[in-house]
Write an enzyme that holds these catalytic residues in place. Structure first.
Site, short mmCIF file in Angstrom:
data_model
loop_
_atom_site.label_atom_id
_atom_site.label_comp_id
_atom_site.label_asym_id
_atom_site.label_seq_id
_atom_site.Cartn_x
_atom_site.Cartn_y
_atom_site.Cartn_z
N SER A 104 -3.00 7.74 14.34
CA SER A 104 -4.50 7.62 13.15
C SER A 104 -4.11 6.57 11.74
O SER A 104 -5.49 5.72 10.83
CB SER A 104 -5.09 8.81 12.56
OG SER A 104 -5.93 9.02 12.21
N LYS A 145 -4.83 2.14 10.38
CA LYS A 145 -6.11 2.23 8.89
C LYS A 145 -5.41 1.26 8.06
O LYS A 145 -5.86 0.70 7.86
CB LYS A 145 -6.75 2.68 8.70
CG LYS A 145 -8.19 4.12 9.76
CD LYS A 145 -8.29 5.30 9.41
CE LYS A 145 -7.67 6.54 9.27
NZ LYS A 145 -7.42 7.01 10.34
N LYS A 146 -4.19 1.46 8.07
CA LYS A 146 -3.02 1.06 6.43
C LYS A 146 -3.03 -0.72 7.28
O LYS A 146 -3.67 -1.51 6.62
CB LYS A 146 -2.05 2.58 6.61
CG LYS A 146 -1.95 2.91 5.79
CD LYS A 146 -3.05 2.99 4.70
CE LYS A 146 -2.88 4.11 3.73
NZ LYS A 146 -3.80 4.06 2.27
N ARG A 188 -9.91 14.79 18.60
CA ARG A 188 -9.12 15.86 17.99
C ARG A 188 -9.26 16.68 17.97
O ARG A 188 -8.63 18.10 18.14
CB ARG A 188 -7.73 15.09 17.85
CG ARG A 188 -7.41 13.80 18.59
CD ARG A 188 -6.53 12.85 17.49
NE ARG A 188 -5.58 13.60 16.49
CZ ARG A 188 -5.18 13.07 15.67
NH1 ARG A 188 -5.94 12.20 15.22
NH2 ARG A 188 -4.26 13.75 14.98
N THR A 199 -8.84 11.27 -2.42
CA THR A 199 -8.97 9.80 -3.76
C THR A 199 -9.92 9.15 -3.56
O THR A 199 -10.29 9.27 -4.46
CB THR A 199 -8.02 9.18 -2.57
OG1 THR A 199 -6.30 9.43 -3.28
CG2 THR A 199 -7.40 7.93 -4.60
N ASP A 226 0.99 -1.16 -0.28
CA ASP A 226 0.19 0.00 -0.04
C ASP A 226 1.10 1.36 0.18
O ASP A 226 1.96 1.38 0.72
CB ASP A 226 -0.75 -0.27 1.13
CG ASP A 226 -1.62 1.02 0.98
OD1 ASP A 226 -2.14 1.78 0.01
OD2 ASP A 226 -3.05 1.14 2.15
N LYS A 227 0.05 2.79 -0.09
CA LYS A 227 1.25 3.64 -0.43
C LYS A 227 -0.06 4.93 0.71
O LYS A 227 -1.08 4.52 0.29
CB LYS A 227 1.56 4.28 -1.87
CG LYS A 227 1.44 5.84 -1.90
CD LYS A 227 -0.05 6.09 -2.76
CE LYS A 227 0.61 8.23 -1.89
NZ LYS A 227 -0.20 8.83 -2.60
N HIS A 228 0.31 5.46 1.50
CA HIS A 228 -0.20 6.77 1.54
C HIS A 228 0.45 7.98 1.54
O HIS A 228 1.94 8.21 1.62
CB HIS A 228 -0.57 6.41 3.28
CG HIS A 228 -0.47 7.81 4.66
ND1 HIS A 228 -2.58 7.87 4.22
CD2 HIS A 228 -0.59 8.07 4.81
CE1 HIS A 228 -2.55 8.97 4.98
NE2 HIS A 228 -1.81 9.06 5.30
N SER A 229 -0.02 8.92 1.32
CA SER A 229 0.47 10.47 1.77
C SER A 229 -0.47 11.16 2.16
O SER A 229 -1.83 11.06 2.78
CB SER A 229 -0.08 11.35 0.57
OG SER A 229 -0.11 12.16 0.00
#
Length: 433
Positions: free
Chosen positions: A182, A186-187, A167, A119, A79-82
């Protein structure tokens, strides 16, 4: 676990043990932790930090507060996260390119909030596409296509959803440890084995300073690794939009141009760099140059486009999207050039201001319940260092009506500074580790 004891320890500078933090996360999910206790915990974590071990424990506790997927697939699950920016649809190119090379990308993604686009909103600009699918459909698309980009169900990391809401109203959103937990809870709930993190820095990013971006990147990599997921991070530039378009359907147009083979663009170069780092991390390539070449080949020969089109169809979109995407994407009724007021160079671009101009056009949301117009936004946005003459277009506004277009023109002119030639930033600032 007693919530009061966890909070008291943090307030006193004593780190609660891993079991206590995991128990606190479980209490967030099942209601044993009150809103007042959640707010006190968030403030203590913001002021004193959790440390790496504490952040790992909280991340795993929030991951385990709901469903945790597992996969039995004939290739690596990655996977990838930005961390968010403007004009950044990388995931929509990278996921199908990786799938074309035998990886599986079950991407649980998010929607836009504030200046940064989401996204899922971009993908749902394609008529018929719906990203809210159940687990059975998610698994089927991932297994068949190799990639699926979907929204999180309420059963994915519910402790994070609860803590994030607290928060948001207690001014503790900017805690590095809480941001890390956070993102990663999830990832990791998606059952991935390797993760590449795209940490943005600059005027359009949430982390405006290199120091803050580096701190977040390091924490994300260390905590992901400590939680059992191989991870690497690139700190990439967001002092200007990555693609020359902001807005959901307009960014899909840029995605399709790359998927059709346009590789000499900042958007394509960042995509290839992130993908290459991930392929090496997952043991699918010996070095990043070779990995980039393999990824680039999937763009040049149409394999990535074919995977993207199959994913779109699997999510309810048109079955002929690859061939007729220009016909399917919505277009705004009003298009207006933004004229430059001076001669000179593009010296500065306020990415947050551009993003908020798109939000005010109707292309984003300020609160989660806001509706989105997928057709509006900005295209043909200039880049830093471009030579400009008075009257030249700085961007094209795509709006629902003339009044909205007029307001956006003024906003874009204020967001783009014409002056002396700037020092041009590198696309990739740093790589960790």
């Amino acid at each position: 676990m007693e919530a009061r004891t966890v909070i008291a320890d943090l307030r006193a500078g004593r780190m609660p043990d891993g079991d206590a933090l995991r128990g606190f996360a479980a209490g967030l999910a099942d209601g044993r932790v009150s809103d007042a206790q959640a707010g006190a915990f968030a403030m203590a974590a913001c002021l004193y930090g959790l440390g790496e071990a504490g952040c790992v424990a909280l991340t795993l506790g929030m991951r385990d507060s709901g469903d945790v997927l597992s996969w039995d697939l004939p290739g690596p699950v990655v996977d990838k996260h930005s961390t968010g920016g403007v004009g950044d649809p990388v995931s929509l190119i990278l996921a199908p390119a990786l799938a074309a090379l035998g990886c599986y990308v079950p991407m649980i993604s998010g929607r836009g909030l504030g200046h940064s686009g989401g996204t899922l909103d971009k993908l749902e600009a394609i008529p018929g596409v719906g990203c809210a699918v159940d687990e059975t459909r998610f698994r089927a698309i991932t297994g068949d296509v190799g990639c699926a980009i979907v929204s999180a169900t309420g059963r994915i990391a519910p402790a994070d959803k609860r803590l994030y809401a607290v928060r948001d109203v207690t001014a503790t959103v900017d805690s590095i440890d809480l941001i890390t937990a956070s993102i990663l809870s999830k990832k990791l709930a998606g059952g991935i084995g390797a993760l590449v993190l795209d940490v943005k820095v600059g005027s359009g990013a949430f982390m405006a300073s290199p120091k803050a971006a580096r701190e977040l990147a390091r924490r994300l990599v260390d905590v992901a690794t400590g939680a059992g997921c191989a991870a690497t991070a690139l700190i990439t530039d967001m002092n200007q939009p990555l693609a020359p378009a902001l807005g959901n359907a307009l960014e899909i147009r840029e995605v399709m141009r790359v998927l059709e083979g346009a590789q000499d663009t900042p958007l394509a170069r960042i995509t290839l760099a992130l993908g290459a780092a991930l392929l090496v991390l997952a043991g699918q390539a010996d070095d990043e140059d070779a990995a980039k070449a393999r990824l680039a080949a999937t763009l040049a020969d149409g394999r990535a486009l074919e995977r993207f089109a199959r994913m779109v169809a699997g999510l309810g979109g048109p079955v002929d999207f690859a061939a007729r995407w220009r016909d399917h994407l919505p277009a705004a009724p009003v298009q207006r050039a933004v004229p430059a007021a001076d001669n000179g160079y593009v010296a500065d671009i306020d990415g947050v201001a551009l993003g908020m101009a798109v939000v005010r056009l109707g292309g984003g949301r300020l609160v989660e319940t806001d509706a989105i117009n997928p057709a509006v936004g900005l295209s043909n946005v200039v880049r830093l260092g471009d030579t400009i003459r008075k009257g030249d277009p700085l961007a094209i506004v795509h709006a629902a009506d003339d009044a909205a277009a007029d307001r956006a023109v003024v906003s874009v002119q204020a967001a783009i500074t014409i002056g002396a030639m700037p020092t041009l930033p590198s696309l990739i600032h740093e790589r960790l580790p």
